[in-house]
Design a protein around this motif. Structure first.
Motif, PDB file in Angstrom:
ATOM      1  N   MET A 484      46.274  43.159  57.676  1.00  0.00           N
ATOM      2  CA  MET A 484      45.481  44.264  57.524  1.00  0.00           C
ATOM      3  C   MET A 484      45.754  45.419  56.394  1.00  0.00           C
ATOM      4  O   MET A 484      46.746  45.906  56.323  1.00  0.00           O
ATOM      5  CB  MET A 484      45.506  45.199  58.990  1.00  0.00           C
ATOM      6  N   ASP A 485      45.039  45.266  55.303  1.00  0.00           N
ATOM      7  CA  ASP A 485      45.351  46.050  54.006  1.00  0.00           C
ATOM      8  C   ASP A 485      45.241  47.462  54.423  1.00  0.00           C
ATOM      9  O   ASP A 485      44.036  47.989  54.798  1.00  0.00           O
ATOM     10  CB  ASP A 485      44.360  45.714  52.939  1.00  0.00           C
ATOM     11  N   GLN A 486      45.999  48.109  53.808  1.00  0.00           N
ATOM     12  CA  GLN A 486      45.918  49.683  54.197  1.00  0.00           C
ATOM     13  C   GLN A 486      45.735  50.488  52.707  1.00  0.00           C
ATOM     14  O   GLN A 486      45.335  51.464  53.046  1.00  0.00           O
ATOM     15  CB  GLN A 486      47.506  50.009  55.026  1.00  0.00           C
ATOM     16  N   GLN A 487      46.350  49.736  51.690  1.00  0.00           N
ATOM     17  CA  GLN A 487      45.853  50.300  50.575  1.00  0.00           C
ATOM     18  C   GLN A 487      45.872  49.199  49.443  1.00  0.00           C
ATOM     19  O   GLN A 487      46.663  48.173  49.723  1.00  0.00           O
ATOM     20  CB  GLN A 487      46.897  51.565  50.189  1.00  0.00           C
ATOM     21  N   GLY A 488      45.036  49.279  48.441  1.00  0.00           N
ATOM     22  CA  GLY A 488      44.852  48.063  47.620  1.00  0.00           C
ATOM     23  C   GLY A 488      44.029  46.890  48.185  1.00  0.00           C
ATOM     24  O   GLY A 488      43.663  47.085  49.197  1.00  0.00           O
ATOM     25  N   SER A 489      44.554  45.884  47.627  1.00  0.00           N
ATOM     26  CA  SER A 489      43.461  44.433  48.336  1.00  0.00           C
ATOM     27  C   SER A 489      44.498  43.379  48.082  1.00  0.00           C
ATOM     28  O   SER A 489      44.828  42.895  47.030  1.00  0.00           O
ATOM     29  CB  SER A 489      42.232  44.296  47.242  1.00  0.00           C
ATOM     30  N   PHE A 490      44.819  42.737  49.202  1.00  0.00           N
ATOM     31  CA  PHE A 490      45.755  41.557  49.489  1.00  0.00           C
ATOM     32  C   PHE A 490      45.027  40.414  49.725  1.00  0.00           C
ATOM     33  O   PHE A 490      44.282  40.205  50.929  1.00  0.00           O
ATOM     34  CB  PHE A 490      46.934  41.646  50.289  1.00  0.00           C
ATOM     35  N   GLU A 491      44.649  39.446  48.786  1.00  0.00           N
ATOM     36  CA  GLU A 491      43.759  38.423  49.293  1.00  0.00           C
ATOM     37  C   GLU A 491      44.252  36.975  48.757  1.00  0.00           C
ATOM     38  O   GLU A 491      45.141  36.968  47.821  1.00  0.00           O
ATOM     39  CB  GLU A 491      42.338  38.645  48.902  1.00  0.00           C
ATOM     40  N   ILE A 492      43.714  36.002  49.431  1.00  0.00           N
ATOM     41  CA  ILE A 492      44.170  34.464  48.827  1.00  0.00           C
ATOM     42  C   ILE A 492      43.654  34.182  47.616  1.00  0.00           C
ATOM     43  O   ILE A 492      42.588  34.528  47.001  1.00  0.00           O
ATOM     44  CB  ILE A 492      43.650  33.478  49.981  1.00  0.00           C
ATOM     45  N   ALA A 493      44.378  33.768  46.807  1.00  0.00           N
ATOM     46  CA  ALA A 493      44.357  33.154  45.370  1.00  0.00           C
ATOM     47  C   ALA A 493      45.213  31.994  45.140  1.00  0.00           C
ATOM     48  O   ALA A 493      46.009  31.762  45.694  1.00  0.00           O
ATOM     49  CB  ALA A 493      44.594  34.295  44.396  1.00  0.00           C
ATOM     50  N   GLY A 494      44.833  31.252  44.019  1.00  0.00           N
ATOM     51  CA  GLY A 494      45.648  30.178  43.914  1.00  0.00           C
ATOM     52  C   GLY A 494      47.011  30.648  43.265  1.00  0.00           C
ATOM     53  O   GLY A 494      47.134  31.503  42.592  1.00  0.00           O
ATOM     54  N   CYS A 495      48.224  30.041  43.930  1.00  0.00           N
ATOM     55  CA  CYS A 495      49.597  30.260  43.382  1.00  0.00           C
ATOM     56  C   CYS A 495      49.751  30.088  41.889  1.00  0.00           C
ATOM     57  O   CYS A 495      49.325  29.230  41.202  1.00  0.00           O
ATOM     58  CB  CYS A 495      50.587  29.561  44.132  1.00  0.00           C
ATOM     59  N   GLY A 496      50.414  31.242  41.257  1.00  0.00           N
ATOM     60  CA  GLY A 496      50.709  31.269  39.834  1.00  0.00           C
ATOM     61  C   GLY A 496      52.097  30.637  39.469  1.00  0.00           C
ATOM     62  O   GLY A 496      53.108  30.387  40.456  1.00  0.00           O
ATOM     63  N   ALA A 497      52.508  30.767  38.339  1.00  0.00           N
ATOM     64  CA  ALA A 497      53.952  30.358  38.024  1.00  0.00           C
ATOM     65  C   ALA A 497      54.423  28.909  38.080  1.00  0.00           C
ATOM     66  O   ALA A 497      55.429  28.777  38.632  1.00  0.00           O
ATOM     67  CB  ALA A 497      54.857  31.524  38.360  1.00  0.00           C
ATOM     68  N   GLY A 498      53.505  27.827  38.308  1.00  0.00           N
ATOM     69  CA  GLY A 498      53.586  26.568  38.541  1.00  0.00           C
ATOM     70  C   GLY A 498      53.529  26.237  39.706  1.00  0.00           C
ATOM     71  O   GLY A 498      53.796  25.065  40.161  1.00  0.00           O
ATOM     72  N   ARG A 499      53.440  27.138  40.795  1.00  0.00           N
ATOM     73  CA  ARG A 499      53.503  26.790  42.363  1.00  0.00           C
ATOM     74  C   ARG A 499      52.026  26.152  42.637  1.00  0.00           C
ATOM     75  O   ARG A 499      50.927  26.962  42.231  1.00  0.00           O
ATOM     76  CB  ARG A 499      53.811  27.957  43.082  1.00  0.00           C
ATOM     77  N   THR A 500      51.960  25.008  43.503  1.00  0.00           N
ATOM     78  CA  THR A 500      50.568  24.696  43.737  1.00  0.00           C
ATOM     79  C   THR A 500      50.557  25.324  45.311  1.00  0.00           C
ATOM     80  O   THR A 500      51.290  25.991  45.869  1.00  0.00           O
ATOM     81  CB  THR A 500      50.810  23.141  44.261  1.00  0.00           C
ATOM     82  N   GLY A 501      49.032  25.127  45.619  1.00  0.00           N
ATOM     83  CA  GLY A 501      48.648  25.767  46.749  1.00  0.00           C
ATOM     84  C   GLY A 501      48.035  27.118  46.790  1.00  0.00           C
ATOM     85  O   GLY A 501      47.841  27.744  45.623  1.00  0.00           O
TER      86      GLY A 501
END
Length: 790
Positions: A484-501
């Motif tokens: 439950m976001d209370q400020q900002g926006s936390f959402e699903i994205a492709g992982c960065g820095a070489g991580r899959t998933g």
């Protein structure tokens, strides 16, 4: 009149307390003529707001069939509230009362039409009621808009792109507003109208100004071009903010515009306790101010109990993990209008008013359908002192056929008394009589098709530990289950820095255009308020310089100051600085421990964890303990993620695992629903001093001991006592006697049950405010009957 009354047949209706009068009443009767030839304004509908903000968040996470059951109760005609209007927040990545809703355009030009849950909710509403009107309104907005100036061309383009998203979801938006409760800019509204017309949205009507009062209508009379741009003038809390809604005026200028007038936000009341005010306001908004639309805030409280306004709306849905929900009396009061009318019907002015001309006796409004035959009269008797007989005469071409009667007793907690069908009436010579009881809403109608849903909720239950989420199962752009976001926006994205998933990414790259006065940094919460001793861990990667945080034992915040959250924070920076922090609703930050490790850097993954066990907090980075602290401020609560303002960071592999510690037999007892402590009023040590909830402060009047004799003692020699066994008996302190009225079973599920009564220790009315009374009540699984011992 006397011949018609004599001809009536004696009829006794059901326990919903509607009686047909057959003889001279004991008191003077009220004559109501329902005249189809009467003039009146066109009815636009009754509905509610999803947003302002985040109050619908958990609904999408509910399992079936409970999710569909709740949606049916809200939107399905002939089943529940049967909403005719739904206003939704145009998400702006910023807290707008009970959380933050994601924007469809975090940065300029980067439009994603699948973010959030409002599209899904509008689709569900339209699927159940294709005629429902949809309204869009912004509370806050991403900071790139107008370089922080909402009244800009950027915001017009932003709203147009939102309408484009609606089209991509197969949704037609009927109405569009400006900036919620932030005044108005006449040039902006005129430009918005021009832009809508030129971009193919000429059918979208503009509502102004969604603020308090009717200043926009005054301005429309001075500026005809502005008046022409606006289709509806909407004002908030026209009956007074969180008032009894006894008097609901508009203004002479507002009515003189000739435009529809709406109570475009009203309510903000408990889903049950607000029913009386709602019943008055729907009727009196038209009688007093000729308002043809009524929008309650909000639709539903699908949030956990620590989030502000956790019991407001038409229903509550705080536990998707258990499937538990509750439909409030507000829903049934709304149904008494929505199931018996429809937008496009017309009010009958001469057939609407106050019973016997006295507000205290109640009010009534009559509306006729476009076929000029069917009609419905909605009567509320909330403040009436006794039964009243109403003598109806039907004329002006309206049907004189069978009349159907439904009623809701807003004072009753028995669901059978809500939207109850009672015996039909057969008019004689165009007339009939009805005796109405106090404290009720009646719908008297020639229409059929009404009904009442029968789906029931499962029992409440805790979200069990261990809990974890890899985030790999979600599509990009969505919100992870229960976050439950209370400020900002936390959402699903492709992982960065070489991580899959897939990972959770904080997407807001700049300070937003705020709606609240508090300038909170991004954070999101998840979990059960009864979680107490556990380790929360997650992989974290900072994309840019700044800091990320894990939250533990997080609970309450103030809706105008979402940055002030009760809870613990483990903060790490890219430079390697770390700290264990405590915050509270007053914004009193305390550093409990701090230090420095080798720089974590940006674009590199690290594992963070914080363990909370009793009063001990232990923080680790990449499996190595970096610091410990001791603190007793917070004993239980949720977990969460956080970042600094504008810091984009990613999170993966959330894990919450239980620990087995205990903090001892003496300490605070906190309400799970309020996060306030069981407290002896005024720190009194006198026999009979009442017990309430109050902000936890460590005082001796808040420290309780469970004895071997099943007593809860305070001050060492006073027992928690109830002087009876009936629902509502208030708790107090009394010298310990050993009696069963002072004995309690403290259960693993958080309930505290009186041995003598078998009833639960309960916070009156599920209240959360300081000073709310504590009593005993039938155990029902509510958060106001769940306690956490510290």
């Amino acid at each position: 009149m006397s011949r018609r009354l004599t001809a009536l047949v004696t009829m006794t209706l059901t326990a919903a307390a509607v009686l047909v009068a057959v003889a001279s009443p004991a008191r003077a009767a009220t004559a109501i003529t329902v005249n189809g030839s009467s003039g009146g304004r066109v009815f636009d509908g009754v509905g509610a707001v999803s947003g302002g903000g985040g109050n619908s968040r958990l609904l999408i996470d509910y399992p079936e069939p409970q999710r569909s059951d709740i949606l049916d109760y809200l939107f399905k005609p002939g089943y529940g509230a049967a909403m005719q209007i739904m206003k939704v927040e145009i998400g702006g990545d910023t807290n707008s009362t009970s959380g933050a809703e994601p924007s469809h355009q975090h940065t300029r030009g980067a439009v994603n039409c699948d973010r959030g849950y409002e599209w899904w909710l509008m689709e569900q509403a339209r699927a159940r009621n294709p005629a429902i009107s949809l309204v869009g309104l912004a509370w806050g907005a991403p900071g790139w808009i107008g370089n922080g100036n909402f009244w800009s061309t950027d915001s017009i383009d932003y709203l147009l792109s939102w309408l484009g998203c609606a089209t991509s979801h197969g949704l037609t938006i009927n109405y569009l507003g400006g900036w919620n409760e932030k005044g108005y800019n006449t040039t902006w509204y005129k430009n918005l109208r021009s832009a809508l017309d030129s971009r193919g949205y000429s059918g979208v009507k503009i509502v102004a100004s969604d603020d308090f009062g009717w200043g926009a209508a005054d301005e429309a009379l001075r500026d005809p071009a502005f008046g022409n741009a606006v289709s509806v003038f909407g004002s908030h809390y026209v009956c007074g903010y969180r008032s009894a809604q006894s008097s609901c005026p508009s203004s002479g200028n507002a009515q003189a515009t000739g435009k529809p007038l709406w109570a475009s936000e009203n309510g903000s009341d408990d889903y049950n306790a607000g029913a009386q005010a709602l019943a008055r306001g729907i009727n009196r908004g038209y009688i007093d101010g000729r308002m043809t639309g009524y929008i309650n805030w909000p639709v539903i409280a699908a949030i956990t109990p620590n989030i502000p306004w956790a019991t407001t709306g038409l229903a509550v849905a705080p536990q998707p993990w258990s499937g538990y929900y509750a439909i409030g009396r507000n829903a049934w009061v709304m149904a008494q209008t929505t199931q018996f009318t429809a937008p496009g019907w017309r009010y009958l002015d001469s057939s609407s008013g106050y019973l016997e001309g006295n507000r205290n006796n109640g009010s009534y409004v009559s509306l006729k359908s476009p076929n000029n035959r069917d009609y419905s009269t909605i009567v509320e008797t909330i403040d009436a002192g006794g039964a009243q007989t109403l003598n109806f005469t039907v004329t002006g071409g309206l049907s004189t056929g069978t009349v159907h009667v439904w009623s809701t007793d807003v004072r009753s907690t028995n669901p059978a008394d809500h939207l109850a069908k009672v015996a039909d009436i057969t008019p004689t010579g165009g007339g009939f009589s009805l005796t109405v009881q106090p404290g009720r809403v009646y719908s008297i109608t020639t229409t059929t098709g009404q009904g009442k849903g029968s789906a029931t909720s499962p029992a409440q239950g805790t979200l069990k530990l261990p809990y974890g989420d890899t985030f790999d199962s979600y599509p990009t752009g969505r919100e992870a289950t229960y976050l439950m976001d209370q400020q900002g926006s936390f959402e699903i994205a492709g992982c960065g820095a070489g991580r899959t998933g897939q990972c959770v990414r904080q997407m807001s790259e700049q300070a937003p255009i705020y709606w609240t006065s508090g300038r909170a940094e991004p954070y999101t919460l998840l979990g059960d308020l009864t979680w107490r001793n556990y380790t929360v861990s997650s992989d974290v990667m900072l994309e840019r310089s700044g800091y990320a945080q894990l939250l533990a034992r997080a609970n309450t915040y103030n809706h105008q100051g979402p940055q002030n959250l009760n809870g613990y924070y483990f903060r790490v920076t890219d430079a390697g600085a770390w700290s264990i922090l405590s915050n509270n609703t007053s914004g009193q930050w305390r550093t409990l421990a701090s230090g420095t490790v080798a720089a974590l850097g940006t674009g590199r993954w690290h594992s963070l964890s914080v363990a909370v066990e009793g009063s001990t907090l232990t923080a680790s980075i990449d499996g190595t303990v970096v610091g410990r602290a001791t603190d007793t401020a917070w004993v239980a609560g949720q977990v969460g993620y956080g970042t600094g303002q504008g810091v984009t960071a990613q999170f993966d592999n959330l894990s919450v695992t239980p620990l087995g510690g205990s903090s001892g037999p003496t300490g605070e007892i906190r309400g799970a629903g309020s996060n306030r402590c069981l407290d002896v009023n005024g720190q009194s040590q006198s026999d009979g001093a009442v017990v309430q909830i109050w902000d936890c402060n460590g005082g001796a009047n808040q420290r309780w001991t469970l004895t071997s004799g099943n007593q809860l003692t305070v001050y060492g020699n006073k027992c928690l006592d109830v002087p009876g066994t009936a629902n509502g008996t208030r708790a107090r302190i009394l010298g310990c006697t050993g009696g069963t009225g002072q004995q309690w079973r403290v259960n693993a599920d958080g309930t505290i049950v009186g041995v003598a009564s078998g009833l639960c220790l309960d916070v009156n009315g599920a209240g959360t405010a300081n000073g709310t009374a504590v009593q005993i009540w039938t155990c029902n699984g509510g958060a106001n009957q769940s306690w956490i011992r510290g």
